[in-house]
Write a protein that holds these residues in place. Structure first.
Motif, PDB file in Angstrom:
ATOM      1  N   ILE A  50       0.831  -1.201   0.000  1.00 56.52           N
ATOM      2  CA  ILE A  50       0.000   0.000   0.000  1.00 56.52           C
ATOM      3  C   ILE A  50       0.869   1.256   0.000  1.00 56.52           C
ATOM      4  N   CYS A  51       0.628   2.160  -0.944  1.00 54.62           N
ATOM      5  CA  CYS A  51       1.275   3.470  -1.036  1.00 54.62           C
ATOM      6  C   CYS A  51       2.801   3.327  -0.983  1.00 54.62           C
ATOM      7  N   ARG A  52       3.463   3.732   0.115  1.00 52.81           N
ATOM      8  CA  ARG A  52       4.907   3.512   0.229  1.00 52.81           C
ATOM      9  C   ARG A  52       5.246   2.047  -0.036  1.00 52.81           C
ATOM     10  N   GLY A  53       4.386   1.137   0.435  1.00 53.85           N
ATOM     11  CA  GLY A  53       4.639  -0.287   0.234  1.00 53.85           C
ATOM     12  C   GLY A  53       4.774  -0.647  -1.235  1.00 53.85           C
ATOM     13  N   MET A  54       3.926  -0.058  -2.096  1.00 52.50           N
ATOM     14  CA  MET A  54       4.028  -0.316  -3.528  1.00 52.50           C
ATOM     15  C   MET A  54       5.319   0.271  -4.082  1.00 52.50           C
ATOM     16  N   GLN A  55       5.725   1.404  -3.564  1.00 50.55           N
ATOM     17  CA  GLN A  55       6.969   2.026  -4.012  1.00 50.55           C
ATOM     18  C   GLN A  55       8.184   1.197  -3.584  1.00 50.55           C
ATOM     19  N   VAL A  56       8.155   0.662  -2.364  1.00 49.55           N
ATOM     20  CA  VAL A  56       9.229  -0.221  -1.908  1.00 49.55           C
ATOM     21  C   VAL A  56       9.298  -1.459  -2.797  1.00 49.55           C
ATOM     22  N   LEU A  57       8.140  -2.033  -3.102  1.00 51.09           N
ATOM     23  CA  LEU A  57       8.082  -3.190  -4.003  1.00 51.09           C
ATOM     24  C   LEU A  57       8.738  -2.866  -5.333  1.00 51.09           C
ATOM     25  N   ASN A  58       8.399  -1.721  -5.905  1.00 54.12           N
ATOM     26  CA  ASN A  58       8.942  -1.345  -7.208  1.00 54.12           C
ATOM     27  C   ASN A  58      10.454  -1.167  -7.146  1.00 54.12           C
ATOM     28  N   VAL A  59      10.952  -0.525  -6.100  1.00 51.12           N
ATOM     29  CA  VAL A  59      12.398  -0.320  -5.958  1.00 51.12           C
ATOM     30  C   VAL A  59      13.099  -1.659  -5.730  1.00 51.12           C
ATOM     31  N   ALA A  60      12.493  -2.532  -4.930  1.00 46.80           N
ATOM     32  CA  ALA A  60      13.085  -3.853  -4.683  1.00 46.80           C
ATOM     33  C   ALA A  60      13.224  -4.661  -5.967  1.00 46.80           C
ATOM     34  N   ARG A  61      12.357  -4.394  -6.938  1.00 46.44           N
ATOM     35  CA  ARG A  61      12.392  -5.104  -8.213  1.00 46.44           C
ATOM     36  C   ARG A  61      13.204  -4.360  -9.266  1.00 46.44           C
ATOM     37  N   GLY A  62      13.951  -3.326  -8.842  1.00 45.21           N
ATOM     38  CA  GLY A  62      14.827  -2.610  -9.761  1.00 45.21           C
ATOM     39  C   GLY A  62      14.188  -1.427 -10.459  1.00 45.21           C
ATOM     40  N   GLY A  63      13.003  -1.015 -10.010  1.00 47.69           N
ATOM     41  CA  GLY A  63      12.327   0.113 -10.619  1.00 47.69           C
ATOM     42  C   GLY A  63      12.731   1.442 -10.000  1.00 47.69           C
ATOM     43  N   ALA A  64      12.127   2.521 -10.484  1.00 45.67           N
ATOM     44  CA  ALA A  64      12.419   3.872  -9.990  1.00 45.67           C
ATOM     45  C   ALA A  64      11.102   4.598  -9.720  1.00 45.67           C
ATOM     46  N   LEU A  65      11.202   5.732  -9.018  1.00 47.12           N
ATOM     47  CA  LEU A  65      10.023   6.483  -8.607  1.00 47.12           C
ATOM     48  C   LEU A  65      10.020   7.895  -9.175  1.00 47.12           C
ATOM     49  N   VAL A  66       8.824   8.440  -9.323  1.00 50.31           N
ATOM     50  CA  VAL A  66       8.634   9.872  -9.560  1.00 50.31           C
ATOM     51  C   VAL A  66       8.645  10.520  -8.181  1.00 50.31           C
ATOM     52  N   GLN A  67       9.575  11.444  -7.941  1.00 48.39           N
ATOM     53  CA  GLN A  67       9.756  11.937  -6.577  1.00 48.39           C
ATOM     54  C   GLN A  67       8.762  13.002  -6.147  1.00 48.39           C
ATOM     55  N   HIS A  68       8.192  13.757  -7.083  1.00 44.63           N
ATOM     56  CA  HIS A  68       7.229  14.782  -6.679  1.00 44.63           C
ATOM     57  C   HIS A  68       6.182  14.949  -7.771  1.00 44.63           C
ATOM     58  N   LEU A  69       5.031  14.341  -7.573  1.00 43.40           N
ATOM     59  CA  LEU A  69       3.999  14.306  -8.603  1.00 43.40           C
ATOM     60  C   LEU A  69       3.478  15.674  -9.040  1.00 43.40           C
TER      61      LEU A  69
END
Length: 250
Positions: free
Chosen positions: A129-148
């Motif tokens: 959920i929320c941060r949890g989905m972002q952690v999942l994405n980073v753990a799988r080698g993905g990246a984030l949009v830092q400020h929508l």
């Protein structure tokens, strides 16, 4: 589903299926109660209530200092919720910190990244959920949009500090998420970051009207869902019910 011995009235024996144990990741923050101000393991109550009302037994999972216990921890759980929280350290996905990105929490990042990887390896049912989905994405080698707001030109994903907003999401009908919620849903929202580059094995399955990714699924996993919104803040418990059902062997 784990088995438990229940002493029914008039019957000292008998066994029954116990409800599944659902871990929920937690904060480790300074807190005040009574005369004390101490570091404490914290979790917003809606997560606990959502799991309990969906038939599971919630178990608080604070960041552990010793990562060697991560796999042992999973042996005692039937499923897990990766809860919301602060921003993931952008250095973990090879980016410089944006001015609007929150201060890093290395203890939580380190623990939850290790826990996500262990959960994936163990094929344990999870809802991120929320941060949890972002952690999942980073753990799988993905990246984030830092400020929508900078990327999409509005603040509807987090309309006011400390205030949950709502917006509509479109969902792929053929996805696991779509089979649970249907082709669209009105969801509670509070986030200023989101998935950018998708991690390995993740598929986007839900989007806001500005095309921000609002849901992902881990392909080939028994039950691996991530949502950018906050279902614990809603009366609709279908996501939690689906997680608990899968964790219970249903």
């Amino acid at each position: 589903m784990r088995e438990a011995t229940l002493g029914a009235p008039g019957d000292p024996g008998g066994t029954a299926n116990a409800p599944p144990l659902i871990g929920i990741t937690a904060y480790l923050e300074p807190a005040r109660w009574g005369v004390w101000v101490r570091e404490a393991a914290l979790l917003p109550a809606p997560y606990v209530r959502a799991v309990e009302r969906s038939g599971g037994v919630p178990v608080l999972v604070p960041p552990l200092a010793g990562l060697g216990g991560t796999r042992t921890l999973l042996h005692g759980l039937d499923g897990i919720v990766f809860a919301g929280g602060g921003d993931v350290d952008p250095r973990l996905y090879g980016a410089e910190r944006h001015a609007e990105t929150g201060p890093p929490q290395p203890h939580r990042d380190r623990f939850e990244l290790a826990l996500v990887r262990a959960v994936v390896d163990a094929d344990l049912p999870f809802l991120a959920i929320c941060r949890g989905m972002q952690v999942l994405n980073v753990a799988r080698g993905g990246a984030l949009v830092q400020h929508l707001p900078e990327a999409v030109g509005h603040e509807r994903h987090a309309p006011a500090a400390g205030t949950i907003g709502r917006h509509r999401v479109q969902i792929s009908e053929t996805s696991v998420l779509g089979k649970i919620l249907g082709e669209a849903a009105e969801v509670p929202t509070y986030h200023h970051q989101a998935v950018g580059r998708l991690g390995k094995g993740l598929t986007a399955v839900a989007w806001a009207d500005d095309q921000v990714v609002e849901g992902v699924e881990l392909q080939g996993h028994r039950f691996g869902l991530g949502v950018q919104w906050h279902p614990e803040e809603d009366d609709d418990r279908r996501l939690f019910e689906a997680l608990v059902a899968e964790a219970g062997g249903g």
